[in-house]
Design a protein around this motif. Structure first.
Motif, PDB file in Angstrom:
ATOM      1  N   ASN A   8     -35.431  17.514  -4.957  1.00 57.08           N
ATOM      2  CA  ASN A   8     -36.542  18.424  -4.698  1.00 57.08           C
ATOM      3  C   ASN A   8     -36.513  18.922  -3.261  1.00 57.08           C
ATOM      4  O   ASN A   8     -36.749  20.093  -2.985  1.00 57.08           O
ATOM      5  CB  ASN A   8     -37.871  17.735  -4.982  1.00 57.08           C
ATOM      6  CG  ASN A   8     -38.156  17.628  -6.469  1.00 57.08           C
ATOM      7  OD1 ASN A   8     -37.570  18.349  -7.266  1.00 57.08           O
ATOM      8  ND2 ASN A   8     -39.043  16.738  -6.843  1.00 57.08           N
ATOM      9  N   ASP A   9     -36.241  18.017  -2.319  1.00 54.78           N
ATOM     10  CA  ASP A   9     -36.191  18.410  -0.910  1.00 54.78           C
ATOM     11  C   ASP A   9     -35.091  19.439  -0.682  1.00 54.78           C
ATOM     12  O   ASP A   9     -35.275  20.401   0.071  1.00 54.78           O
ATOM     13  CB  ASP A   9     -35.942  17.179  -0.032  1.00 54.78           C
ATOM     14  CG  ASP A   9     -37.133  16.237   0.003  1.00 54.78           C
ATOM     15  OD1 ASP A   9     -38.223  16.661  -0.407  1.00 54.78           O
ATOM     16  OD2 ASP A   9     -36.962  15.068   0.425  1.00 54.78           O
ATOM     17  N   ALA A  10     -33.958  19.252  -1.347  1.00 57.10           N
ATOM     18  CA  ALA A  10     -32.857  20.195  -1.199  1.00 57.10           C
ATOM     19  C   ALA A  10     -33.219  21.558  -1.768  1.00 57.10           C
ATOM     20  O   ALA A  10     -32.871  22.596  -1.195  1.00 57.10           O
ATOM     21  CB  ALA A  10     -31.604  19.644  -1.879  1.00 57.10           C
ATOM     22  N   THR A  11     -33.941  21.553  -2.902  1.00 54.49           N
ATOM     23  CA  THR A  11     -34.344  22.817  -3.517  1.00 54.49           C
ATOM     24  C   THR A  11     -35.340  23.553  -2.642  1.00 54.49           C
ATOM     25  O   THR A  11     -35.254  24.776  -2.462  1.00 54.49           O
ATOM     26  CB  THR A  11     -34.946  22.571  -4.906  1.00 54.49           C
ATOM     27  OG1 THR A  11     -34.005  21.864  -5.706  1.00 54.49           O
ATOM     28  CG2 THR A  11     -35.290  23.889  -5.581  1.00 54.49           C
ATOM     29  N   THR A  31     -31.886  30.306  -8.629  1.00 49.40           N
ATOM     30  CA  THR A  31     -31.684  29.452  -9.793  1.00 49.40           C
ATOM     31  C   THR A  31     -33.022  29.172 -10.462  1.00 49.40           C
ATOM     32  O   THR A  31     -34.096  29.367  -9.869  1.00 49.40           O
ATOM     33  CB  THR A  31     -31.028  28.110  -9.420  1.00 49.40           C
ATOM     34  OG1 THR A  31     -31.975  27.302  -8.695  1.00 49.40           O
ATOM     35  CG2 THR A  31     -29.777  28.330  -8.583  1.00 49.40           C
ATOM     36  N   ALA A  32     -32.962  28.685 -11.703  1.00 47.41           N
ATOM     37  CA  ALA A  32     -34.178  28.413 -12.471  1.00 47.41           C
ATOM     38  C   ALA A  32     -35.067  27.393 -11.776  1.00 47.41           C
ATOM     39  O   ALA A  32     -36.298  27.508 -11.794  1.00 47.41           O
ATOM     40  CB  ALA A  32     -33.805  27.933 -13.872  1.00 47.41           C
ATOM     41  N   ASP A  33     -34.468  26.385 -11.152  1.00 47.06           N
ATOM     42  CA  ASP A  33     -35.270  25.356 -10.485  1.00 47.06           C
ATOM     43  C   ASP A  33     -35.983  25.877  -9.248  1.00 47.06           C
ATOM     44  O   ASP A  33     -36.994  25.304  -8.817  1.00 47.06           O
ATOM     45  CB  ASP A  33     -34.382  24.165 -10.106  1.00 47.06           C
ATOM     46  CG  ASP A  33     -33.899  23.397 -11.321  1.00 47.06           C
ATOM     47  OD1 ASP A  33     -34.565  23.473 -12.378  1.00 47.06           O
ATOM     48  OD2 ASP A  33     -32.865  22.718 -11.221  1.00 47.06           O
ATOM     49  N   ASP A  34     -35.486  26.967  -8.671  1.00 52.02           N
ATOM     50  CA  ASP A  34     -36.131  27.534  -7.485  1.00 52.02           C
ATOM     51  C   ASP A  34     -37.552  27.991  -7.778  1.00 52.02           C
ATOM     52  O   ASP A  34     -38.414  27.983  -6.884  1.00 52.02           O
ATOM     53  CB  ASP A  34     -35.329  28.721  -6.949  1.00 52.02           C
ATOM     54  CG  ASP A  34     -33.994  28.317  -6.345  1.00 52.02           C
ATOM     55  OD1 ASP A  34     -33.839  27.128  -5.981  1.00 52.02           O
ATOM     56  OD2 ASP A  34     -33.105  29.186  -6.247  1.00 52.02           O
ATOM     57  N   LEU A  35     -37.833  28.388  -9.007  1.00 54.51           N
ATOM     58  CA  LEU A  35     -39.152  28.929  -9.324  1.00 54.51           C
ATOM     59  C   LEU A  35     -40.256  27.894  -9.126  1.00 54.51           C
ATOM     60  O   LEU A  35     -41.399  28.266  -8.849  1.00 54.51           O
ATOM     61  CB  LEU A  35     -39.190  29.465 -10.763  1.00 54.51           C
ATOM     62  CG  LEU A  35     -38.844  30.953 -10.927  1.00 54.51           C
ATOM     63  CD1 LEU A  35     -37.424  31.233 -10.473  1.00 54.51           C
ATOM     64  CD2 LEU A  35     -39.028  31.397 -12.378  1.00 54.51           C
ATOM     65  N   ASP A  36     -39.934  26.614  -9.260  1.00 53.45           N
ATOM     66  CA  ASP A  36     -40.947  25.579  -9.056  1.00 53.45           C
ATOM     67  C   ASP A  36     -41.267  25.367  -7.582  1.00 53.45           C
ATOM     68  O   ASP A  36     -42.198  24.620  -7.257  1.00 53.45           O
ATOM     69  CB  ASP A  36     -40.478  24.255  -9.662  1.00 53.45           C
ATOM     70  CG  ASP A  36     -40.527  24.261 -11.176  1.00 53.45           C
ATOM     71  OD1 ASP A  36     -41.449  24.884 -11.730  1.00 53.45           O
ATOM     72  OD2 ASP A  36     -39.649  23.648 -11.798  1.00 53.45           O
ATOM     73  N   HIS A  37     -40.493  25.985  -6.703  1.00 48.10           N
ATOM     74  CA  HIS A  37     -40.657  25.730  -5.273  1.00 48.10           C
ATOM     75  C   HIS A  37     -40.911  26.992  -4.462  1.00 48.10           C
ATOM     76  O   HIS A  37     -40.862  26.951  -3.227  1.00 48.10           O
ATOM     77  CB  HIS A  37     -39.429  24.994  -4.739  1.00 48.10           C
ATOM     78  CG  HIS A  37     -39.163  23.700  -5.435  1.00 48.10           C
ATOM     79  ND1 HIS A  37     -39.852  22.540  -5.156  1.00 48.10           N
ATOM     80  CD2 HIS A  37     -38.312  23.395  -6.444  1.00 48.10           C
ATOM     81  CE1 HIS A  37     -39.424  21.559  -5.937  1.00 48.10           C
ATOM     82  NE2 HIS A  37     -38.495  22.057  -6.727  1.00 48.10           N
ATOM     83  N   LEU A  38     -41.184  28.106  -5.131  1.00 48.67           N
ATOM     84  CA  LEU A  38     -41.549  29.320  -4.412  1.00 48.67           C
ATOM     85  C   LEU A  38     -42.914  29.122  -3.763  1.00 48.67           C
ATOM     86  O   LEU A  38     -43.808  28.484  -4.335  1.00 48.67           O
ATOM     87  CB  LEU A  38     -41.587  30.514  -5.366  1.00 48.67           C
ATOM     88  CG  LEU A  38     -40.235  30.980  -5.907  1.00 48.67           C
ATOM     89  CD1 LEU A  38     -40.439  32.011  -7.015  1.00 48.67           C
ATOM     90  CD2 LEU A  38     -39.377  31.556  -4.791  1.00 48.67           C
TER      91      LEU A  38
END
Length: 212
Positions: A8-11, A31-38
């Protein structure tokens, strides 16, 4: 071994670095996982800037404000699907489905496994948990809803897809089923006044009353 926290920290770090290239995409792509961290705010402090965004083939797509027609169809169609679904299925609306590392759309309505829906921490579902996807076409989403998204849903193995269009203020539902041999959707019916199908479960909806 990388821990979940480390991941998570890396994302989060990757997303922060990506926004330095805004409005251009970062060289490594989204990437798809980026959307959780915008972030909640946009690059220039715009409130709720990333609230309604999806990822299509590595590109961020910002969804336009909903018309009343669109909002009514989402709510009422979800209610009817949910009320007619068997116990192991649940209808949800405006939740993401992660199709691949670079594609994470937000369909208007989906029918998913009840077990997946029971996890209130989920921000997206996987194709194998999805039994039906419904897209309601808006003027700005015509090409995505008619061409791009159905292709990606079929490639991911989602068996049933509906596209809802507006005709003189009334909904018209185009029903598709995935051909397992070719992996593409085939049109199985066009429904104007009443939608009655047997798959993915018996469904009977009076379309005319959905927007009254």
């Amino acid at each position: 071994m990388t821990t979940k926290s480390d991941g998570n920290d890396a994302t989060v770090s990757r997303v922060s670095s990506a926004l330095e290239y805004w409005p251009a995409p970062p060289p490594w792509g989204w990437t798809a996982d980026d959307l959780d961290h915008l972030p909640a705010e946009g690059p220039n402090g715009e409130p709720d800037f990333f609230k309604h965004v999806e990822l299509i083939d590595g590109a961020l797509v910002f969804m336009s404000p909903q018309r009343r027609f669109h909002q009514l169809l989402i709510r009422r169609l979800s209610e009817r699907l949910d009320s007619q679904a068997p116990d192991h299925l649940v209808a949800v609306d405006q939740m993401d489905v992660k199709l691949s590392r670079r594609t994470r759309p937000c369909p208007d309505v989906m029918v998913i496994d009840a077990e997946a829906a029971a996890d209130y921490e989920r921000t997206y579902y996987l194709p194998e948990e999805v039994h039906l996807v419904v897209e309601i076409v808006s003027p700005e989403s015509v090409d995505r809803d008619r061409k791009t998204k159905p292709l990606r849903y079929a490639e991911a193995g989602i068996r049933h897809f509906w596209r809802v269009e507006e005709d003189a203020g009334r909904p018209v539902v185009y029903v598709y089923e995935r051909d397992p041999a070719g992996g593409a959707y085939s049109l199985t019916g066009i429904h104007h006044e009443r939608l009655a199908v047997s798959v993915p479960f018996p469904i009977d909806v009076d379309l005319a009353v959905l927007v009254k």
